[in-house]
Design a protein around this motif. Sequence first.
Motif, short mmCIF file in Angstrom:
data_model
loop_
_atom_site.label_atom_id
_atom_site.label_comp_id
_atom_site.label_asym_id
_atom_site.label_seq_id
_atom_site.Cartn_x
_atom_site.Cartn_y
_atom_site.Cartn_z
N UNK A 35 -0.44 26.13 -17.42
CA UNK A 35 0.37 27.28 -17.87
C UNK A 35 1.73 27.29 -17.19
N UNK A 37 3.43 24.69 -15.81
CA UNK A 37 4.29 23.53 -16.04
C UNK A 37 4.65 22.85 -14.74
N UNK A 38 5.66 21.97 -14.79
CA UNK A 38 6.02 21.16 -13.62
C UNK A 38 6.39 22.03 -12.42
N UNK A 40 7.79 22.74 -8.73
CA UNK A 40 8.85 22.10 -7.94
C UNK A 40 9.05 22.73 -6.56
N UNK A 41 8.41 23.87 -6.32
CA UNK A 41 8.59 24.51 -5.02
C UNK A 41 7.47 25.51 -4.79
N UNK A 43 6.42 28.66 -1.99
CA UNK A 43 6.78 29.50 -0.86
C UNK A 43 5.49 29.82 -0.11
N UNK A 59 4.30 32.34 -3.68
CA UNK A 59 4.76 32.16 -5.04
C UNK A 59 5.13 30.70 -5.26
N UNK A 61 7.25 27.92 -7.84
CA UNK A 61 8.33 27.81 -8.80
C UNK A 61 8.07 26.60 -9.69
N UNK A 62 8.09 26.84 -10.99
CA UNK A 62 8.11 25.72 -11.92
C UNK A 62 9.55 25.58 -12.39
N UNK A 63 9.82 24.55 -13.21
CA UNK A 63 11.17 24.42 -13.74
C UNK A 63 11.54 25.69 -14.50
N UNK A 64 10.51 26.27 -15.16
CA UNK A 64 10.78 27.41 -16.04
C UNK A 64 10.94 28.73 -15.29
N UNK A 65 10.05 29.00 -14.30
CA UNK A 65 10.02 30.35 -13.73
C UNK A 65 9.30 30.37 -12.39
N UNK A 66 9.41 31.52 -11.73
CA UNK A 66 8.66 31.72 -10.49
C UNK A 66 7.42 32.56 -10.82
N UNK A 85 4.53 21.69 0.84
CA UNK A 85 5.94 22.02 1.05
C UNK A 85 6.84 20.92 0.50
N UNK A 86 6.48 19.68 0.78
CA UNK A 86 7.29 18.55 0.31
C UNK A 86 6.78 17.97 -1.01
N UNK B 17 4.27 22.83 -26.86
CA UNK B 17 3.93 24.22 -26.50
C UNK B 17 4.95 25.11 -27.18
N UNK B 29 8.20 22.66 -24.39
CA UNK B 29 7.96 21.33 -23.85
C UNK B 29 6.79 20.71 -24.60
N UNK B 296 17.70 31.23 -9.50
CA UNK B 296 17.73 31.50 -10.94
C UNK B 296 19.00 32.27 -11.27
N UNK B 315 18.26 26.68 -12.04
CA UNK B 315 16.90 26.17 -12.08
C UNK B 315 16.82 24.92 -11.20
#
Lengths: 128, 372
Positions: A35, A37-38, A40-41, A43, A59, A61-66, A85-86, B17, B29, B296, B315
């Motif tokens: 749900x 997605x990729x 990337x971070x 917290x 929390x 973070x994906x490319x799309x949202x937190x 973390x990395x 999707x 995507x 963001x 982003x």
Amino acid sequence: MNIPQNLLYSKSHEWVLRLDETTVRIGITDMAQQLLGDLVYINLPEVGDAVTSGETFSDVESVKAVSDIFSPVTGEISAVNEELRDHPQLMNSAPYEAWIIEVKNVSDREELFAAEQYAKICAEEEGH
Amino acid sequence: MEKKTPLYDCHLAAGGKLVPFAGYLLPIQYATGIITEHMAVRQQAGLFDVSHMGEVIYSGRDAEKNLNRLLTNDIALLHYGEVCYSPMCNTEGGFVDDLIVYKLGDEKYMLVVNASNREKDVAWMQEHLFGEVQFADISDDTAELALQGPNSTAILAKLTDAAALPVDNYTFKENIQLNGISCLVSVTGYTGEMGYEIYLDNAHAAEVWNLLLTAGKELGLIPCGLGSRDTLRLEAGMPLYGHEMNDRITPLEIGLSYFVHLEKEGGFLGKEAMIAKKPYTNKRVGLKVIGRGIVREQEKIFIGEQEIGITTSGTYCPYFGCGLAMARVQKKYGKIGTQVDVEVRGKRIAAEIVALPFYKRDRTTAPSVSSK
């Protein structure tokens, strides 16, 4: 969808592994990573932080949202998976190995589901 | 109820999707994920369905005059076969939209507008028609595919006479035959990469989509969704309506003066207001996240305790492997190299003001064209 039999699951797509009577390990499920997605971070919280059942402790973070991650249990964080973390993408590639925290002195927990019930919850969500 | 593009079934078949976007159901995507799609466009090629974009046609003796009054760029400078980018402004000098113009003939032009602004744009355009001009909204009949990436020329060359393809940036050719299907093909796009935009009748869209994917398979072509379209355009430093621009921001204050011809004969809508608002105290800048985390849009920017601006897009950008953002900051603080903090959910993340665009493709190597 990968839903291992040996884990318990929350409605908000966290998995729980019982390590002993009062200690659990927590991560996000295969459904959750799909749900989100990729990723990337992340917290991450710290060892010693208190967590409360149903409340957010981290929390991602994906490319799309937190997005918030919720603790299915109440207790004290006894370990944090610093590797995330990395390498937050481990939660995408191996969600059941990429645990996020361990919680000790568990005193309360929200309703958790066995694999079969959780599979139904996922199917319902995918359906609409 | 969202509309479907003519490629709806193709998206489902490819594992897209689908999400509602600008009134259409479009893929955010595919199963491959945004990062893979993004990198495919940077390194091989990606195929986007952008059929939701709006297309309108101006024709008639006064078509050029109409457009020169409506748009800030100088349409009189355009030759047949050329494309130009232009803001379209309201009488206060703010954006109604930004668009691209194709000169299809001495008295014929096609304008391509943002899907989410289409109805507003068409109303604004019709309100300002004058003289001998015909106006037609062909959006519902027109499909648009974007083939982007360093391998895009080699892919198209497998389907058509390579010598017939447009070569220079911002030019187009009509009646390019892709397996006998007539298309308008331009060297344009929204990714910062070498690439093409292909316009054709809805009826043949799925066929061309599948032809391209098949032809491009061994050259790394994959279908790409809205998610990577946005990360690519951010890396390319391209402003987006509703983010970097809106009805109160003028093109001059976000660094688009190159597309605003204040001197052109007869002026244009919004010119006087735009000039009256000078000097501008804000500017558009790039931000590179130095600390941990992702920035963001609509997040406050500080130097110490001084608030100096706000992010407008942001982003994680796969090519650079870090968070990037565009921002509107007070001009006096906008120097490249300035260290700032961005407030993200109550925490401050260190960032640096850097030059735009973040990503600029290497143009020293010409795209390779193999014979058909």
